[in-house]
Motif scaffolding. Structure first.
Motif, PDB file in Angstrom:
ATOM      1  N   GLN A   1       9.202   2.180  -7.470  1.00  0.00           N
ATOM      2  CA  GLN A   1       7.771   2.150  -7.794  1.00  0.00           C
ATOM      3  C   GLN A   1       6.918   2.051  -6.526  1.00  0.00           C
ATOM      4  N   ALA A   2       7.507   1.488  -5.485  1.00  0.00           N
ATOM      5  CA  ALA A   2       6.776   1.273  -4.226  1.00  0.00           C
ATOM      6  C   ALA A   2       7.769   1.321  -3.073  1.00  0.00           C
ATOM      7  N   THR A   3       7.245   1.274  -1.869  1.00  0.00           N
ATOM      8  CA  THR A   3       7.995   1.343  -0.598  1.00  0.00           C
ATOM      9  C   THR A   3       8.505   2.764  -0.351  1.00  0.00           C
ATOM     10  N   TYR A   4       9.038   2.981   0.862  1.00  0.00           N
ATOM     11  CA  TYR A   4       9.673   4.279   1.157  1.00  0.00           C
ATOM     12  C   TYR A   4      11.187   4.104   1.281  1.00  0.00           C
ATOM     13  N   LEU A   5      11.711   3.154   0.510  1.00  0.00           N
ATOM     14  CA  LEU A   5      13.115   2.792   0.620  1.00  0.00           C
ATOM     15  C   LEU A   5      13.841   3.106  -0.685  1.00  0.00           C
ATOM     16  N   ALA A   6      14.913   3.875  -0.584  1.00  0.00           N
ATOM     17  CA  ALA A   6      15.714   4.184  -1.778  1.00  0.00           C
ATOM     18  C   ALA A   6      16.923   3.257  -1.783  1.00  0.00           C
TER      19      ALA A   6
ATOM     20  N   ASP B   1       0.800  -1.226   0.000  1.00  0.00           N
ATOM     21  CA  ASP B   1       0.000   0.000   0.000  1.00  0.00           C
ATOM     22  C   ASP B   1       0.831   1.273   0.000  1.00  0.00           C
ATOM     23  N   ILE B   2       2.139   1.110  -0.180  1.00  0.00           N
ATOM     24  CA  ILE B   2       3.000   2.301  -0.272  1.00  0.00           C
ATOM     25  C   ILE B   2       3.469   2.346  -1.720  1.00  0.00           C
ATOM     26  N   ILE B   3       2.629   2.935  -2.544  1.00  0.00           N
ATOM     27  CA  ILE B   3       2.801   2.876  -3.999  1.00  0.00           C
ATOM     28  C   ILE B   3       2.954   4.293  -4.535  1.00  0.00           C
ATOM     29  N   MET B   4       3.910   4.476  -5.416  1.00  0.00           N
ATOM     30  CA  MET B   4       4.195   5.810  -5.945  1.00  0.00           C
ATOM     31  C   MET B   4       3.238   6.163  -7.096  1.00  0.00           C
ATOM     32  N   PRO B   5       3.128   7.489  -7.408  1.00  0.00           N
ATOM     33  CA  PRO B   5       2.175   7.912  -8.441  1.00  0.00           C
ATOM     34  C   PRO B   5       2.390   7.161  -9.765  1.00  0.00           C
ATOM     35  N   ASN B   6       1.291   6.823 -10.393  1.00  0.00           N
ATOM     36  CA  ASN B   6       1.300   6.109 -11.679  1.00  0.00           C
ATOM     37  C   ASN B   6       1.876   4.706 -11.611  1.00  0.00           C
ATOM     38  N   GLN B   7       2.019   4.167 -10.440  1.00  0.00           N
ATOM     39  CA  GLN B   7       2.463   2.774 -10.303  1.00  0.00           C
ATOM     40  C   GLN B   7       1.300   1.956  -9.761  1.00  0.00           C
ATOM     41  N   HIS B   8       1.435   0.656  -9.872  1.00  0.00           N
ATOM     42  CA  HIS B   8       0.312  -0.184  -9.505  1.00  0.00           C
ATOM     43  C   HIS B   8       0.808  -1.488  -8.884  1.00  0.00           C
ATOM     44  N   HIS B   9       0.298  -1.788  -7.717  1.00  0.00           N
ATOM     45  CA  HIS B   9       0.661  -3.063  -7.088  1.00  0.00           C
ATOM     46  C   HIS B   9      -0.280  -4.156  -7.587  1.00  0.00           C
TER      47      HIS B   9
END
Ligand SMILES: Cc1ncc(COP(=O)(O)O)c(C=O)c1O
Length: 394
Positions: free
Chosen positions: A322-327, A207-215
């Motif tokens: 694309q997702a998570t809050y991890l770089a 549920d931590i998904i960035m704009p225009n991405q899709h899980h």
């Protein structure tokens, strides 16, 4: 509008992320922790309110999951991921890691193996190893569009070794932030079905998904593969509730439902936290807007990081996940020392998660947790930049 910019001290709150520098490392100065995957944001106010309300009743005995808890998950899974879940398919757990620990112990015999895809969240291989199960590696391949499964190598592994009994899928993937496509999921599920391999899909970051991405939930795969699949989900990453110890498995296979439920009961895995129940219900029924705003704030932090790196250390490779809050940062071009993360911690007072923990080949990477107020992230990055400059890596 929720407030994600507010810096809130977490010191002296039994907090894994912030509370260890003095006691464990004898570091007196403030350290900026950008490592373990929890967020420095205050949670959804309705969650705190629900906990306060339950706490007002001064008896905290054993729990049974109420109907509202099942309903909250069923509706969340439908609304967020378009999957149909029935009550009897939900088995509560006190944590995702404990969930797959139990599943490995239950479903993989001692002379059988587990396959995982590095770079990956360390318990994926450390837990099978601690249970004396051998681990087989199918490294992700970095290419256009991110980090992809190497299905050819995956199949070669299964073909060569009939003792591979379980695949642990990280979906979305920690640390690369990859969202897999339905095609990739169907392909890997097909292989697992054909070679009689259980699939545990860890979807804690779903549920931590960035704009225009899709899980794509693994439950979206063809129904023919459902019997092999166990999905592990939780509100704890999305809503910053890891200390509340609540998660759940979704199991379509009726035989497995029964065995897993009884093992979970016997081991205490299913004895969920009294406040976790209230928190999940509040988060999944009242948290849609908070989740959206939180993802937007995280995305802006990723943009900030991208610009910061471009301006200060352009050779560090980084793509917004694309997702998570991890770089997931690749420092190889700077030829930083093997003990880079240790030196940053003690000399620059900023802590990252060293890539080496995610697989032997990833020593040049560092994982950076951006789920904090932008000022905290900025201060952490400035400290890294100053250290690199001072030590002539820039
Ligand atoms: C992929 C993944 N699974 C599981 C966990 C931990 O889950 P839990 O705290 O529910 O055991 C994490 C935490 O970072 C994670 O990244």
């Amino acid at each position: 509008m929720y407030q994600f910019d507010k810096a809130q001290s977490r010191l002296n709150s039994s907090c894994t992320k912030w509370d260890r520098y003095k006691s464990r490392y004898q570091i007196e100065e403030d350290v900026i922790p950008l490592w373990v995957a929890d967020m420095d944001f205050e949670c959804l106010p309705e969650v705190s309110e629900a906990i306060r309300k339950r706490a007002a009743h001064p008896i905290y005995g054993y729990t049974d999951p109420p109907k509202e808890l099942y309903d909250a998950i069923i509706q969340w899974e439908k609304r967020q991921h378009d999957v149909e879940v029935r009550k009897e398919e939900i088995i509560f757990n006190t944590g995702v890691v404990y969930g797959f620990y139990t599943l490995i112990d239950m479903l993989v015999k001692h002379d059988e193996k587990v396959i995982v895809q590095p770079p990956v969240y360390p318990p994926f291989f450390n837990i099978p190893k601690s249970l004396q199960r051998e681990v087989v590696y199918n490294p992700l391949q970095h290419g256009q569009g991110g980090w992809h499964m190497d299905l050819q190598h995956f199949e070669e592994c299964l073909k060569k070794d009939a003792s591979i009994r379980m695949f642990i899928l990280c979906n979305p993937h920690n640390p690369t932030g990859q969202c897999y496509t339905l095609e990739e999921i169907n392909n890997v599920m097909e292989l697992c079905k054909r070679y009689n391999v259980w699939v545990v899909s860890d979807e804690i970051h779903a549920d931590i998904i960035m704009p225009n991405q899709h899980h794509v939930s693994a439950l979206k795969c063809r129904c023919a593969y459902h019997d092999n699949l166990i999905l592990l989900g939780a509100p704890t990453k999305t809503f910053n509730l890891a200390g509340l110890k609540i998660s759940y498995a979704i199991v379509k296979n009726a035989v497995l439902q029964e065995t897993f439920a009884s093992v979970a009961k016997a081991s205490g895995l299913s004895s969920i936290n009294i406040f976790g129940i209230e928190a999940l219900i509040a988060a999944y029924t009242k948290g849609d807007q908070w989740r959206e705003e939180c993802c937007a704030y995280i995305y802006d932090n990723f943009l900030f990081l991208k610009e910061f790196l471009a301006n200060t250390m352009p050779l560090v490779r980084y793509e917004i996940p694309q997702a998570t809050y991890l770089a997931w940062l690749d420092f190889s071009a700077l030829q930083v020392p093997a003990d880079f993360a240790e030196r940053l911690k003690f000399e620059a007072h900023v802590e990252l998660q060293p890539g080496i923990g995610f697989g032997k080949a990833y020593g040049a990477y560092q994982r950076v947790n951006v789920a904090c107020p932008r000022e905290t992230l900025k201060e952490g990055m400035l400290r890294i930049y100053a250290w690199l400059k001072k030590n002539r890596y820039l």
